[in-house]
Design a protein around this motif. Structure first.
Motif, short mmCIF file in Angstrom:
data_model
loop_
_atom_site.label_atom_id
_atom_site.label_comp_id
_atom_site.label_asym_id
_atom_site.label_seq_id
_atom_site.Cartn_x
_atom_site.Cartn_y
_atom_site.Cartn_z
N ASP A 199 1.62 -1.52 -0.58
CA ASP A 199 -0.12 0.11 0.03
C ASP A 199 1.00 1.05 0.05
N GLY A 200 2.07 1.45 0.84
CA GLY A 200 3.00 2.19 0.76
C GLY A 200 3.70 2.35 -0.77
N LEU A 201 3.36 1.56 -1.35
CA LEU A 201 4.44 1.38 -2.80
C LEU A 201 3.62 2.12 -3.83
N ALA A 202 2.38 1.42 -3.10
CA ALA A 202 0.88 2.17 -4.40
C ALA A 202 1.16 3.88 -4.18
N LEU A 203 0.94 4.48 -2.92
CA LEU A 203 0.99 5.77 -2.49
C LEU A 203 2.07 6.75 -3.48
N ARG A 204 3.04 5.78 -3.49
CA ARG A 204 4.07 5.97 -4.55
C ARG A 204 4.40 5.96 -6.12
N PHE A 205 3.70 5.68 -6.30
CA PHE A 205 3.00 5.11 -7.79
C PHE A 205 3.21 6.35 -8.62
N PRO A 206 3.88 6.29 -9.41
CA PRO A 206 4.30 7.50 -11.00
C PRO A 206 3.15 6.84 -11.49
N PRO A 207 1.90 8.18 -11.73
CA PRO A 207 1.18 8.08 -12.51
C PRO A 207 1.76 8.46 -13.93
N ASP A 208 2.75 8.13 -14.90
CA ASP A 208 3.04 8.00 -16.05
C ASP A 208 4.08 7.60 -16.40
N ARG A 209 4.38 7.23 -17.55
CA ARG A 209 6.06 6.96 -17.83
C ARG A 209 6.49 7.71 -17.54
N GLU A 210 6.20 8.81 -18.36
CA GLU A 210 6.72 9.71 -18.56
C GLU A 210 7.52 10.92 -17.33
N ARG A 211 6.39 10.88 -16.67
CA ARG A 211 6.94 11.63 -15.09
C ARG A 211 8.20 10.53 -14.51
N ALA A 212 7.58 8.84 -14.92
CA ALA A 212 8.55 8.36 -13.64
C ALA A 212 10.06 8.43 -14.84
N ARG A 213 10.03 8.41 -15.64
CA ARG A 213 11.15 8.76 -16.31
C ARG A 213 12.05 9.92 -16.26
N ASP A 214 11.00 10.92 -15.55
CA ASP A 214 12.22 12.07 -15.24
C ASP A 214 12.19 12.11 -13.79
N ALA A 215 11.42 11.28 -13.46
CA ALA A 215 11.95 11.77 -11.75
C ALA A 215 13.00 10.51 -11.24
N GLU A 216 13.98 9.55 -12.42
CA GLU A 216 14.95 9.09 -12.61
C GLU A 216 15.64 9.59 -12.82
N ASP A 217 15.49 10.51 -13.98
CA ASP A 217 16.91 11.51 -14.51
C ASP A 217 16.70 12.42 -13.56
N GLY A 218 16.28 13.29 -12.49
CA GLY A 218 16.34 14.29 -11.64
C GLY A 218 17.35 13.58 -11.01
N GLU A 219 17.09 12.16 -9.99
CA GLU A 219 17.42 11.09 -8.95
C GLU A 219 19.06 11.41 -9.17
N GLU A 220 18.96 10.86 -10.94
CA GLU A 220 20.54 10.60 -11.14
C GLU A 220 21.38 11.76 -10.89
N ARG A 221 20.46 12.80 -11.71
CA ARG A 221 21.59 14.08 -11.69
C ARG A 221 22.18 14.15 -10.81
N THR A 222 21.05 14.51 -9.00
CA THR A 222 21.37 15.18 -7.98
C THR A 222 21.48 13.92 -7.06
N GLY A 223 21.71 12.51 -7.84
CA GLY A 223 22.18 11.40 -6.43
C GLY A 223 23.74 11.83 -6.03
#
Length: 223
Positions: A199-223
């Protein structure tokens, strides 16, 4: 009269004997000498099938994981329910052989069954839309949770001594009763934790693939 034939030595017989030793006496009990004695063969004959003791333990660990159901990742089941069904099957396999869990916890290595399982979980999370980094973490956290829950019983860890708790630990005044309700306590804890995780994972589930890709790209740039 012909002498009775000794059953042919095979990988399957060696693995079965090793698993019986692990179940009955724990990982330290497994040695090539002990296995040879259990199987009624000479020690060197084991090396026709396995080069080292670690190879035998790898085969034992792989045999345990071979029984885990992965079909839910292939039949279109929603990723949430697939994780729940897989975790239950995974825990059942490990709970039947808790002494092998510390060895399994080291990771899949080259073991085919564990690699197939990791591939199925990871692939299903990617197909559901999770970014690659998050899919990796989901596989890891589920393995931590399942392996930990299969390693031992929470309820059986409390002794049946009411006076012990009443005297010094007043909030644990019912702890002496836990062991007699072990299955209900442990199963309930696992199911509560499993649902909380999913249920916790479901709350964090990305609503679409494009936003998920953007989130991952941002994380990699700042990580």
């Amino acid at each position: 009269m012909a002498r009775p034939r000794t059953p042919l030595l095979s990988r399957e017989r060696i693995v079965a004997a090793a698993l019986a030793l692990v179940d009955g006496e724990g990982l330290p009990a497994v040695s090539t000498r002990r296995l040879a004695a259990e199987l009624g063969v000479s020690g060197p004959s084991l090396y026709n099938h396995f080069r080292t003791k670690d190879e035998i333990l790898d085969a034992v660990a792989d045999a345990v994981c071979a029984g885990v159901d992965l079909s839910m990742f292939e039949d279109g089941t929603d990723w949430r329910e697939a994780l729940v069904a897989w975790a239950r099957s995974y825990r059942a396999a490990l709970s039947a052989h808790p002494n092998i869990v510390p060895y399994l916890a080291q990771g899949p290595g080259r073991r085919p069954s564990q690699l197939r399982m990791a591939d199925a979980v990871y692939g299903a999370m990617l197909d559901a839309g999770w970014p690659r980094a998050h899919a990796t973490r989901i596989g890891a956290l589920m393995r931590y949770f399942v392996a930990g829950s299969a390693l031992g019983s929470f309820a059986r860890g409390f002794v049946d001594d009411a006076a012990l708790y009443e005297r010094d630990y007043p909030h644990l005044d019912q702890a002496h009763l836990l062991a007699e309700h072990q299955q209900r306590v442990d199963e309930g804890a696992f199911e509560t934790g499993l649902r909380a995780l999913v249920d916790g994972l479901a709350l964090r589930f990305p609503p679409d693939r494009e936003r998920a890709r953007d989130a991952e790209d941002g994380e990699e740039r700042t990580g």
